[in-house]
Each structure stands twice: as C-alpha cells, then as structure tokens.
Write an enzyme that holds these catalytic residues in place. Structure first.
Site, PDB file in Angstrom:
ATOM      1  N   GLU B 161       0.842  -1.353  -0.055  1.00 52.17           N
ATOM      2  CA  GLU B 161      -0.127  -0.078   0.008  1.00 52.17           C
ATOM      3  C   GLU B 161       0.879   1.439  -0.070  1.00 52.17           C
ATOM      4  O   GLU B 161       1.780   1.468   0.703  1.00 52.17           O
ATOM      5  CB  GLU B 161      -0.799  -0.080   1.237  1.00 52.17           C
ATOM      6  CG  GLU B 161      -1.803   1.291   1.438  1.00 52.17           C
ATOM      7  CD  GLU B 161      -2.561   1.275   2.808  1.00 52.17           C
ATOM      8  OE1 GLU B 161      -3.076   0.032   3.208  1.00 52.17           O
ATOM      9  OE2 GLU B 161      -2.809   2.360   3.385  1.00 52.17           O
ATOM     10  N   GLU B 166      -2.762  11.192   3.267  1.00 52.53           N
ATOM     11  CA  GLU B 166      -3.820  11.200   4.195  1.00 52.53           C
ATOM     12  C   GLU B 166      -3.809  12.172   5.155  1.00 52.53           C
ATOM     13  O   GLU B 166      -2.908  13.014   5.425  1.00 52.53           O
ATOM     14  CB  GLU B 166      -3.541   9.805   5.288  1.00 52.53           C
ATOM     15  CG  GLU B 166      -3.582   8.663   4.314  1.00 52.53           C
ATOM     16  CD  GLU B 166      -3.387   7.420   5.097  1.00 52.53           C
ATOM     17  OE1 GLU B 166      -4.479   6.870   5.860  1.00 52.53           O
ATOM     18  OE2 GLU B 166      -2.441   6.927   5.512  1.00 52.53           O
TER      19      GLU B 166
END
Lengths: 480, 286
Positions: B161, B166
């Site tokens: 990932e 974020e």
C-alpha cells in the site's frame, strides 16, 4: 461618499504638489493615503503604545477591584516581566472581581492584517478566565470581541482570540479587555499571569461559522413599536489545534438583513425596529458568510402592555415583573402531571416579557423548596406583606360562567392553601385588569411565612375549564 | 501546476529542503538523499470535466461498510457506509466531490464514497498526482492512495500500500504519506508528515504527488519534496525484517473519505456534515 471625495481631494492635492515641485519625479512613497499604525504588540515586557494609565479598570462602583492589577518581575513567559492579576474573593472590600481594558494611546491601530489576538497565560491553580477579548475602548465599544470561560492551567498556555472580521478594524483603540472573578473556584482567590499580548496573523484561523440568536431559528409574535434586540451573536473558527474557538462578537461585525423592510428593519447594533404589520425574517451574515439563526416575526399590530406598577421597590417582593427585580422562581409553568393541560409561560415582548398561558385549566407558579426538590428556591416570607398584585388580560371572549381561582400555598409546618375567586364579570377581553388582593382575603391561608405556590385555576368543576387563554404580568407581593 | 522538482532554483526556495540537502552533503546520510526521476509523459488522467457520475471507464465504486469485503469498518472501525449515490459522489463544475454525510443508512450513521481504478488502470512505477481540497473536523479521514493489484492472492499487507496523502480532520496543518508492507503495516507502517506553517490544508487546493521508480518512492506536496523511501529505509525501519515490495506488481488508485475509527477518532459535536473532498484532477505520468 464623503470619504471618496476626500480621497479625490488628496489625490488632486498630491498631484498638483508634484506638478508644482517637480516635473520628473514619480509619485513618492509619501503620497500613499495615510492609514493608522498597525503595530501588533500590546504587552511584551512593558505595555506597548498604550495610554499612560496602562490598565483602565471597570467602575469600582460596579464591584471592580482596581487594586489586584500589576506587573510581576519574577514571572514571564518570555523576557523579564508579565502582567499579574490577583483575583479577589467575592466579598473583598476593594471589589469582588478584576476587569478593565488596555487602550491605544494614539488614534487607534489598523488591525486589518491580523487574524487573532494572542497571549500566554498561566494561573496559580486551575480555574476559568471568565472573559478576555478586545475592542472595548470605553468610547464606542463598536467592535467588541470576547472569549469566555478560558481554561487556565498552572503552566503557560497560549490563548487565541480570533478576530471575527479583521477588515472592520481599520482604527481600533481597544487593545485588550478582561474580566474575571472567582466563580470557577467557589470564591477562592487566585493569581493569573499574562504575557506577550499581541495581534498576529496566524494563517490557521479558518472555517468561520457565524451565528445570531445562538444559531436558533426563532419564530414569534412581533408588535409594532416593540423593538427586538438580536443577541447570541458569535463567530466560531477552527484553529490550528483542530478545535473550534468561539467568541462573542459585537453586532457591528454582522450585516443584518430584513426580508420585509416595511415590517422591520435592523440597525448596525442589532436592534430590530418593528414598524408595520406583516411577516418578516431577520437574518445576518459576517464577512460574506451566512450566519446560522434567524428571527421571524409575525406582526399583527401593537402590543398593549399592562400598566406600570407604582409600588416603591422596597415594599415589593416580585414574582414576575419587568419593573422589579424578581426573586428566584423555579417554574413559571408548573407542568403538574397528569391533570394540567396548560401550556405557555414567559414570553418576551421586545425588551420586556409577559406570561402567556394557553389551554388553561390550571397552572402554578412555583417558588418553593418542596414541590420540585431539585429546583428548590426559597419561598416568600409574607408575614409582613399585605397584598398580592396581578394584572390579567383575557385573550378571548368572556363567557357567563368564566372564573379564575387564585390559590396561594404556604409550606409551613402544615401546608395551608388560601383561595381568592375572580369572576368573569371582573375581567375584560383583550384589556388589562389590575387586581390588588389583600392576603387576608385568601380564605384558608394560615401562616404566611413560607408562601411558595401561586395557582391559577379556571375550572368550573372537574375537567371543565372556562378561560383558556390569558396574559399575566406584574405579579408581586407588597406592603401597603 | 507542473512540477519541476529537479530544478535547483526551485529547491532553493524551500530552505528546509535546502537544509536537508545540505545535511546530506555534510553527513552523507543515505536516508535523506533526495534523488528524483522526472516523469513528464502523461499516461492517464481524469480532469473531472463532465458533470454527472464519475467516468465508469476510470472508476469503480466500493460499496458498503466493509462487511461484504470481510473487513467490517474497513479494518479500522470506520463508521461510514460507502455508496455510489450522487449525494456521496459526483462530478460538478470541473471537480469530483466525495461527500460525507451524517445520515442513517443501511445501519450506519454516515455515508461517503470510495472510488478505485482497480481493473481499469493499474501500473507499476510512475508519477501520481492529484489536486485536492480536503474537508476538516474531528473524524474526517480523506485519502489519495494506491493498493497492490494482487491483494486477493497476496493478502494485505503483502500486496503493498502506498498512501500519497492522508489527512486527519482535527490536524488541519498536517498531511502524511506512508508505505505498508509485510513487517511494516498499520501502526508500524513507514510514514512521514508534512506540516504547513501559517496555513492549513482544508482552506485550499494542494497538489499531492508521489514519484515511484525502481527502489525509490518520493512524496511531495505542491512543489515540496518531503519524503523519500528506498529499500534501505525499509531495512532500517524494520531492523532487517521487512522487504521492499514495490518493484513487483502494478498498483491501482483509490480516492475516499472515511469517517471515524481508530486513526482519526470519531466525529464530535463540532464536526460539520456534510463536507466534501474536492478533487480537481488525478494525473499519472511515466
């Protein structure tokens, strides 16, 4: 318009000066239109650019204590000194709280490039700082801003007071304002140190959420010539910490608008004037952002107020009146279960208020320590009082069997109830009728030392209410 | 908004980066060496110029609260139910809006959307960039990220990932980028935050980018390169236990707004709903 002309005049003057003194030179930097100084600092190790008084206390006649303010050369967040406030106990003979302002010594400052007032603060114990802000100058107090109940720590913390709309502050004299007592410490005095007070452009003051009427949409009856002051005016920003900070903001920060200026208009101080019949909604925005909350008024005419009371205040124990200071009352509508149907209670009418009951069968005004123990207040010792006054305005046609039974309950060693009956023919539809009832006429009332309930009952026999809709005002005991 | 990260002049503008480079020169610390490859050949993009539902040739939706996928709460106790309704996802006025709402829906109290390019666009290496404005407030967790395309046979974190951006709604001045793999996933993932001074991310658009080449992943915000990762970093961060798994498989793109759960914490009374993550474009270069 005046300002524009002024600018034009200046420009013309500057231009002609340049023309006459030089034919070559560009417009010099000096030709820029003057603005007020924008220095940010309010207090570092010394007051910066403040009046000679430095601290201007609120009026000691109102309980402000001017003695507890000073500076401390042994405590500082930065540098060598800080402001020290010794918060007095409520019963301090010099005054029970400390509050006042710092004021710019000049014509005021241009704060338009800043987004917050900041300072560092600590206290001798954890407590709440009741109110801190700026914009109070004891002159116009036009753009006041106050943050309330700031948690104080025993270590230095930075406090941010966001500016609701910096573009308004082109000439501000009120550099700092505070007021605090000991309500958060149960009356125990403590010390607050404040340092590094300045205006800053933090860049992280964002996501404005202005509110009027605390964000509520209020809908009510309005009356011609009865103004309505818009309150609950706040601005909320999200700050760098991720938490919201709300401040009370003066009405002048807001732009108010009326959906129907023929019914009501609002001035820059948030006062809505009601001038015509119809429906109107008052809303507001702050710096282009629509405020949560609105006021909707349905205006059908003027309001017929009860006659002003004439008894001297020292002879009165007031339950409900705008003319006197009321004693603590736990409920103006008892909502007695399960048989009471009566709705309503205190209703504001402009700056004043009345009691409006609808669906009346019976209803109590409760001011005792027995009926609702969790809401206990002191009953009235009416031993030396002679009368009960009440103004009654029936909001419906009077019928033949209409009646209104007034009952006083005394919560003595034994409970006694005294009754006084008003018959329908003593009342008039849509008009105030004043009653001054001798307490001795309340039949059945024993002692008068703990009167704590006034009941209005319109029932003519069980489950048979007569009068359903009434206004009441000026309910008080007095000595003749 | 074209980035020219190998321009020395550009780098010089950012004293922190300059300082880093200076430190690199002085200390020869391998971790902080910032080599960049310049990938300017546009191979895939969505400019979100056509109003309506997102282009189905570019985007799939993941629907639900993760239960159907075998990970209720999407593995993080998240609170939202993802839908493909226009209330939660639509293209309007040149931007993609992923909107989180507080509403009762299918047994959940929040709805939102999660778009992926799985099976539609998957690629190994390249430069991935999106221009995004994020929502704010406790509980909001918008993200722009990549997942390895073989997670069904190599279950996460083995498939890898790469989180390009974020953001936690209650930390308005900070974004972070992260890689996850075996021995460095979840709380042990390898992550770095980038903070704004005197500004915050929720008040405007920013370009969030990642440049990925063999044995190297660079993360940047606007034109500031702030995070470089290599196999040596994985080795160091995991004390030799983790391997670089980013030379092995194509990845696909995900855009989503999660609400609540382990990482951001749940919304509080101050959290404003609805709010949108606004995406101006997503572009991929080789």
């Amino acid at each position: 318009m005046i300002k524009k002309k002024y600018i034009q005049f200046i420009a013309l003057a500057v231009l002609s000066m340049i023309m006459t003194t030089s034919c070559e030179r560009d417009v010099s930097d000096d030709a820029v239109l003057a603005t007020f100084p924008s220095n940010a600092d309010v207090y570092t190790d010394n007051p910066v650019g403040l009046t000679d008084e430095f601290f201007i206390s609120f009026n000691p006649a109102d309980g402000a204590n001017p003695e507890g303010f000073g500076t401390d050369q042994n405590e500082a967040y930065v540098g060598t000194s800080s402001i020290r406030l010794d918060i007095p106990a409520p019963n301090d003979p010099d005054g029970g709280f400390i509050g006042g302002i710092f004021k710019d010594r000049g014509e005021g400052r241009n704060l338009t490039e800043y987004d917050a007032l900041t300072f560092w603060v600590k206290a001798s114990r954890t407590a709440l700082f009741d109110e801190v802000g700026f914009g109070f100058d004891f002159e116009l107090d036009k753009y006041t801003v106050a943050r309330t109940d700031i948690q104080l720590s025993t270590d230095w913390r930075k406090v941010i007071i966001p500016i609701p709309d910096p573009s308004k502050l082109i000439q501000e004299k009120g550099m700092f304002f505070f007021s605090t007592g000991t309500s958060s410490t149960d009356g125990v005095g403590f010390t607050i140190w404040i340092d590094e007070i300045r205006f800053e452009n933090l860049g992280t003051i964002a996501q404005p959420q202005p509110r009027i009427l605390n964000g509520e949409n209020i809908s009510q009856q309005g009356f011609i010539n009865v103004p309505f002051q818009l309150t609950g005016l706040t601005q909320t920003f999200n700050t760098e910490s991720g938490r919201n900070v709300s401040v009370n903001a003066a009405p002048s920060f807001f732009d108010f608008s009326s959906s129907n200026p023929g019914v009501a208009t609002v001035d820059e101080f948030g006062l809505a004037s009601v001038i015509g019949e119809g429906e109107v909604t008052i809303s507001a925005s702050l710096d282009g952002v629509g405020a949560q909350g609105s006021l909707s008024l349905n205006v059908e005419g003027g309001f017929n107020f009860a006659p002003d009371p004439t008894q001297p205040a020292e002879n009165v124990v007031s339950i409900f009146s705008d003319a006197y200071q009321d004693i603590p009352v736990s409920r103006y509508n008892s909502f007695f279960e399960p048989f009471q149907n009566t709705l309503g209670g205190v209703v504001p009418v402009g700056p004043e208020s009345i009691i409006s009951y609808t669906d009346l069968n019976f209803v109590g005004i409760v001011f005792n320590d027995v009926t609702f123990p969790s809401e206990a207040v002191q009953p009235v010792n009416a031993t030396n009082l002679t009368h009960l006054h009440v103004d009654i305005n029936v909001q419906e046609a009077i019928q033949a069997n209409d009646r209104l039974l007034l009952q006083l309950t005394n919560y003595g060693a034994s409970e006694t109830v005294g009754s006084f009956l008003i018959s329908g023919n003593q009342l008039v539809e849509d008009q105030w009728v004043s009653f001054d009832i001798p307490l001795s006429d309340f039949s059945g009332l024993g002692d008068k030392n703990r009167i704590g309930l006034l009941l209005f009952n319109s029932e003519d026999g069980p489950n048979n209410p007569t009068i359903s809709n009434i206004f009441l005002d000026n309910i008080y005991f007095y000595t003749e | 908004m074209k980035i020219n990260k190998d321009s020395k002049l550009n780098m010089m503008k950012y004293s922190s980066i300059f300082l880093l480079i200076l430190m690199c020169i002085l200390s020869c610390d391998l971790d902080e060496t910032q080599e960049v490859v310049t990938l300017d050949n546009l191979v895939w993009a969505d400019e979100f110029d056509i109003d309506g539902a997102p282009n189905p040739e570019h985007w799939n939706f993941e629907i639900g609260d993760g239960t159907d996928q075998g990970i209720p709460g999407w593995g993080n106790n998240e609170l939202q139910y993802y839908t493909d309704r226009p209330q939660n996802v639509k293209v309007e006025n040149g931007v993609l809006l992923i909107t989180a709402r507080q509403e009762s829906f299918q047994g959940n109290n929040y709805t939102s959307a999660r778009l992926t390019t799985q099976n539609l666009f998957e690629q190994k290496y390249g430069r991935y960039e999106a221009r995004i404005k994020v929502p704010y407030g406790k509980g909001y967790w918008p993200a722009f990220w990549l997942l390895g395309n073989d997670c069904d046979v190599n279950p996460w974190p083995a498939c890898g990932e790469i989180d390009i951006m974020e953001f936690l709604g209650d930390e308005p001045t900070s974004v972070f980028s992260t890689i996850h793999g075996p021995q460095y996933s979840g709380a042990e993932s390898i992550s770095k935050a980038y903070n704004l001074e005197n500004d915050r991310f929720d008040t405007g658009f920013h370009v969030y980018g990642m440049e990925w080449s063999p044995n190297r992943i660079n993360f940047y915000v606007d034109d500031v390169l702030y995070h470089t990762l290599t196999p040596e970093d994985v080795d160091e961060e995991t004390n030799g236990a983790g391997n670089w798994i980013f030379n092995d498989r194509p990845f696909y793109i995900i855009l989503n707004v999660a609400i609540g759960g382990n990482l951001p914490g749940n919304p509080n009374s101050e959290t404003v709903f609805p709010q949108s993550m606004v995406v101006d474009y997503v572009r991929v270069y080789n």
